[in-house]
Design a protein around this motif. Structure first.
Motif, PDB file in Angstrom:
ATOM      1  N   ALA A 264       0.852  -1.365   0.000  1.00  0.00           N
ATOM      2  CA  ALA A 264       0.034   0.009  -0.019  1.00  0.00           C
ATOM      3  C   ALA A 264       0.931   1.307  -0.055  1.00  0.00           C
ATOM      4  CB  ALA A 264      -0.944  -0.010   1.247  1.00  0.00           C
ATOM      5  N   LEU A 265       1.996   1.174   0.714  1.00  0.00           N
ATOM      6  CA  LEU A 265       2.903   2.250   1.014  1.00  0.00           C
ATOM      7  C   LEU A 265       3.351   2.571  -0.544  1.00  0.00           C
ATOM      8  CD1 LEU A 265       4.545   4.458   2.465  1.00  0.00           C
ATOM      9  CD2 LEU A 265       6.234   2.584   2.613  1.00  0.00           C
ATOM     10  N   LEU A 266       3.690   1.491  -1.346  1.00  0.00           N
ATOM     11  CA  LEU A 266       4.444   1.628  -2.687  1.00  0.00           C
ATOM     12  C   LEU A 266       3.317   2.390  -3.741  1.00  0.00           C
ATOM     13  CD1 LEU A 266       6.371  -1.789  -2.837  1.00  0.00           C
ATOM     14  CD2 LEU A 266       7.139   0.708  -3.241  1.00  0.00           C
ATOM     15  N   ASP A 267       1.830   2.104  -3.368  1.00  0.00           N
ATOM     16  CA  ASP A 267       1.077   2.534  -4.151  1.00  0.00           C
ATOM     17  C   ASP A 267       1.008   4.135  -3.995  1.00  0.00           C
ATOM     18  OD1 ASP A 267      -0.320   0.551  -5.414  1.00  0.00           O
ATOM     19  OD2 ASP A 267      -1.732   0.332  -3.766  1.00  0.00           O
ATOM     20  N   VAL A 268       1.139   4.806  -2.741  1.00  0.00           N
ATOM     21  CA  VAL A 268       1.337   6.010  -2.249  1.00  0.00           C
ATOM     22  C   VAL A 268       2.546   6.554  -3.212  1.00  0.00           C
ATOM     23  CG1 VAL A 268       1.843   7.798  -0.475  1.00  0.00           C
ATOM     24  CG2 VAL A 268       0.365   5.928  -0.207  1.00  0.00           C
ATOM     25  N   VAL A 269       3.724   5.980  -2.730  1.00  0.00           N
ATOM     26  CA  VAL A 269       4.708   6.369  -3.591  1.00  0.00           C
ATOM     27  C   VAL A 269       4.963   6.433  -5.315  1.00  0.00           C
ATOM     28  CG1 VAL A 269       7.268   5.487  -4.184  1.00  0.00           C
ATOM     29  CG2 VAL A 269       6.545   5.393  -1.946  1.00  0.00           C
ATOM     30  N   ASN A 270       3.909   5.515  -5.758  1.00  0.00           N
ATOM     31  CA  ASN A 270       3.856   5.435  -7.279  1.00  0.00           C
ATOM     32  C   ASN A 270       2.747   6.260  -7.569  1.00  0.00           C
ATOM     33  OD1 ASN A 270       6.150   3.785  -7.609  1.00  0.00           O
ATOM     34  ND2 ASN A 270       4.869   1.961  -7.015  1.00  0.00           N
ATOM     35  N   GLY A 271       2.350   7.363  -6.767  1.00  0.00           N
ATOM     36  CA  GLY A 271       1.379   8.341  -7.200  1.00  0.00           C
ATOM     37  C   GLY A 271       0.139   7.779  -7.021  1.00  0.00           C
ATOM     38  N   ARG A 272      -0.404   6.727  -6.618  1.00  0.00           N
ATOM     39  CA  ARG A 272      -1.613   6.344  -6.461  1.00  0.00           C
ATOM     40  C   ARG A 272      -2.068   6.618  -4.730  1.00  0.00           C
ATOM     41  NH1 ARG A 272       0.325   2.238  -9.676  1.00  0.00           N
ATOM     42  NH2 ARG A 272       1.061   0.927  -8.207  1.00  0.00           N
ATOM     43  N   PHE A 273      -2.147   7.810  -4.564  1.00  0.00           N
ATOM     44  CA  PHE A 273      -2.284   8.398  -2.958  1.00  0.00           C
ATOM     45  C   PHE A 273      -3.308   7.689  -2.536  1.00  0.00           C
ATOM     46  CE2 PHE A 273      -3.423  11.145  -0.058  1.00  0.00           C
ATOM     47  CZ  PHE A 273      -2.256  11.526   0.702  1.00  0.00           C
TER      48      PHE A 273
END
Ligand code: BGC
Length: 820
Positions: free
Chosen positions: A773-782
């Motif tokens: 989920a954190l990677l989603d944030v990092v990859n722009g899917r906030f």
């Protein structure tokens, strides 16, 4: 006992309970084991725990680091250090000692070289075996590390060591092979990095085929701290315990995998048996009181035997009674005696050089700091030092690498001493004609200033009694007998891996192949500042009467000087004439430390063994001995071998040399073309030179998006502005800590740490699901990411509570269902 364990209990045994402890199963009497670093002293933490040497630990003897002890070339001394480490482990309640470290020194730039033995696998292996025998003689387990091909600190947890099988076997695995075969360690630690695309802790070839299959290792394979990747793959591939603690997240994944048929219970049982065997093999907890004074004296003896005298023009050393010395240099007042990071020991006591010199037969006429630790120019300090020299008979100048120059997590950028130190030397030279330098550094430095000094003594990192040992050598109370366990290059550019090291992208290509250290300089004819094996003393030794047969080499060593001393005759073996495979000109295959009175002579026999003539044959996947003439020589160091014989070895015809490896045939490996490296590897290259930006391909394989195995530093190129900001903040904090002269290891660790490790090191607080989920944030899917984080947190808590309850349920009622 394994039959009585529930599935969940089995799975839970395969990861740590806390930073330093394995899990217990009290109902079956399975106890928890305590692990502690490290290679040169025990770092038992009782308060806040960390694996980077940041928080305090209980006092323990700080022995010289392995890079120092390696210079003794004295296996018996290594075993004595091991015994003392084992005894202190028992004293401090430690069951598994996380060491020794025996990574091969591929480049002198590696920030952790102070913790490792040598560039040579034979020397590393036999010295490490001494440590392991000693440690385990006390009923505790040794855990040699880091297996394997772990050569740089940059991106240390997110790096793929791409190395051909022959180089891997002959150079990077042989030291481990020796330690496993000769000393039977009860545990072994895997490296953070991948080896040829697969994480070391889940590498079936390394762990099952080679370590267990070929070498017969029957102990427990422990991951480096946060270094495990996929818990299920590790179980399948022979990785026993994940440390420190992923909470019960990994246990859940293992249980689910068994239920889903992705993991067999047989594989799980095999790993569990290894954990149980480790717990049974380490002695039961017992009381032991250590004589810390005796261990301090041992630390002093070990440091005495490890001092390397590199220059002694006109016999300026030893300094006689009453010699009036001016002592200069910050290192005389504030010793640098160990490295930084997970091996940091809290010493039981510490002697400074000034104290040791004042207690000696020398007359100290003055002391001046000379330069500021950290390198900045301070003209006042320089002036004061020059004035302090006055009419002293000798200027004793204490130089070295400071704490910022070499450390775990931080590779060196160059091999120079700080400018301020070199300027001090030049200024001192102008006012006195007797200059003696004592160097404190865990590795080599470039010595363009050598002409300005009469004597140079490299004490490496001598431990808590190191300053006493250097004083003993300066005064002649001890005749130095250390020999370099690594090559001192003239310039950094002379090391073969220089163009490839360190890799800044994920792929770290070992393009230089076998040509590391003296294997390169001797074969390619590259000049050195000091060759491998070099070291002076206050007496001289002569070798004669070499007799070589198929069993070994016998010769005589004679002390031809006026004082007693120890020598290290070294046995080298190389092919005479053409060979069917490319090879180094010669390789170390044996040595002996010999103590002789003046005029005394001894006969020395160095037997050949399974390692002497073999090479690894990639085509057949096995070791072979090429028949025909080999040169067997005995020398003072690799470049001075007065005794030479040729032995016609009974072996096989291994055919003609390959025509597709011209650079390797010529030992011209600083610019190996892609095609040739691919030919050496036996496969096409996945990427370029390994000097990319560090941004990876995400878990979903989307270019430009980050995945769980990309390091946090890769956020510089992340899609999310928030992540880019986080990376910039981290980088700025690191830069600030560097400027302050005290690099923050925690920040280095975070910067180089892959996202997945967050789940491995937070005791279940942050699960694998939350990392995604954190990677989603990092990859722009906030929004998706934040939602995932919240949901992951709730699910993780619920699952952890349920599993914990199940683990503590009374015997017979425990279930082992798939738990979500
Ligand atoms: C180091 C290991 C050490 C472990 C536990 C890691 O960061 O690489 O060598 O044993 O921490 O402190």
């Amino acid at each position: 006992m394994s039959d009585e364990l529930t599935l969940l209990e089995k799975a839970a045994l395969l990861s740590g309970a806390s930073v330093w402890e394995t899990r217990a199963v009290p109902r079956l009497g399975i106890r928890s084991l305590t692990m502690s670093d490290g290679p040169h002293g025990i770092r038992k933490q009782t308060g806040s725990s960390d694996h980077l040497g940041i928080n305090a630990s209980r006092p323990a003897t700080c022995f010289p680091t392995s890079a120092t002890v390696a210079n003794s070339w004295d296996v018996d001394l290594a075993e004595q250090v091991g015994r003392a480490l084992g005894a202190e482990a028992v004293w401090l309640g430690v069951d598994v000692v996380l060491g020794p470290g025996l990574n091969i020194k591929r480049s002198p730039l590696c920030g952790r070289n102070f913790e490792y033995f040598s560039e040579d696998p034979y020397l590393s292996g036999v010295m490490a075996a001494g440590y392991v025998r000693g440690i385990q003689s006390q009923g505790v387990a040794a855990c040699p590390k880091h297996f394997a091909a772990n050569s740089q600190e940059l991106r240390r947890m997110a790096s793929d060591s791409v190395v051909d099988e022959r180089t891997l076997r002959e150079l990077y695995l042989t030291a481990f092979e020796i330690v496993v075969r000769e000393a039977r360690p009860l545990a072994l630690m895997t490296a953070y990095n991948k080896v040829n695309g697969v994480y070391a802790h889940e590498h079936p070839h390394l762990l099952l085929d080679v370590l267990r299959g070929e070498w017969g290792f029957d102990g427990a394979v422990v991951s480096d701290w946060g270094g495990s990747n996929d818990a299920v793959d590790a179980v399948r591939a022979g990785g026993t315990v994940e440390m420190p603690s992923p909470g019960l997240d990994s246990a859940r994944q293992v249980v689910d995998a068994v239920h889903a048929g992705r993991l067999t219970e047989a594989d799980l049982d095999a790993r569990v048996a290894e954990v149980l065997a480790l717990a049974e093999r380490v002695g039961p907890a017992r009381e032991l009181v250590v004589d810390v004074d005796a261990h301090h004296e041992l630390a002093r003896r070990v440091a005495q035997g490890s001092q390397v005298l590199l220059k002694n023009e006109g016999g300026v050393l030893p300094l006689g009674p009453g010699t009036r010395v001016a002592v200069l240099g910050d290192f005389a007042q504030t010793p640098r005696y160990q490295g930084a990071g997970s091996s940091l020991v809290n010493p039981t006591r510490l002697t400074t050089a000034l104290e040791a010199l004042q207690a000696s037969h020398l007359e100290v006429v003055g002391y001046a700091q000379g330069f500021a630790r950290g390198g900045g120019r301070e003209p006042g300090l320089l002036r004061e030092a020059v004035e302090t020299v006055g009419d002293a008979d000798v200027a004793l100048v204490y130089l070295g690498l400071d704490e910022t120059a070499e450390s775990e997590g931080n590779d060196r950028e160059h091999l120079r001493l700080a400018d301020a130190q070199v300027e001090l030397l030049a200024a001192v030279r102008k006012v006195t004609d007797r200059v003696v330098v004592v160097l404190s550094a865990g590795s080599v430095v470039e010595v363009p200033w050598l002409g300005d000094v009469d004597a140079l003594l490299h004490g490496y990192l001598g431990g808590q009694a190191g300053a006493e040992a250097t004083a003993d050598v300066l005064t002649g109370a001890v005749n130095p007998s250390g020999r370099l366990a690594e090559t001192y290059p003239v310039r950094l550019e002379d090391t073969a891996c220089h163009p490839y090291y360190p890799a800044t992208g994920e792929v770290a290509e070992y393009r230089e192949g076998l040509y590391v250290g003296y294997r390169h300089t001797e074969t390619a004819g590259v000049a050195t500042a000091f060759p491998f094996g070099f070291g002076l003393g206050y007496t001289t030794f002569e070798y004669a009467d070499l007799v070589v047969d198929e069993h070994g080499a016998t010769f005589t060593v004679r002390n031809t000087g006026a004082v007693a001393g120890a020598d290290v005759p070294q046995l080298y073996v190389g092919r005479r004439g053409p060979s069917g495979v490319h090879r180094a000109a010669r390789e170390l295959k044996g040595f002996r430390k010999v103590h002789l009175e003046p005029g005394q002579e001894a006969s020395v026999t160095i037997p050949f063994d399974r390692y002497t003539f073999r090479h690894f044959d990639v085509a057949t996947g096995g070791w072979r001995v090429e028949g025909g003439p080999f040169e067997v020589s005995v020398g003072h160091h690799v470049a001075d071998r007065p005794l030479v014989a040729v032995l016609d070895v009974d072996g096989e015809d291994v055919g003609e040399p390959r025509t597709d490896l011209p650079s390797y045939e010529a030992a011209a490996v600083t610019d190996v073309p892609d095609g040739e490296f691919a030919a050496l590897l036996g496969r096409t290259l996945a990427t370029g030179t390994g000097t990319g930006t560090g941004t990876g391909t995400g878990a979903a394989g989307v270019a430009g998006s980050l995945g769980a195995n990309d390091p946090l530093r890769a956020m510089h190129g992340a899609r999310s502005p928030l992540a880019r900001l986080a990376a910039r903040v981290l980088a700025a904090l690191i830069a600030r800590s560097r400027r302050r002269g005290k690099p923050d290891l925690n920040l280095f660790f975070l910067y180089n740490m892959p996202f997945r490790a967050i789940a491995k090191m937070t005791n279940g607080a942050f699960t694998t699901e939350m990392v995604d989920a954190l990677l989603d944030v990092v990859n722009g899917r906030f929004f998706r990411g934040v939602g995932g984080l919240v949901a992951g947190y709730v699910r993780g808590r619920r699952s952890a509570r349920r599993l914990a309850a199940e683990l503590t349920r009374p015997a017979g009622t425990a279930g082992a269902g798939a738990v979500r």
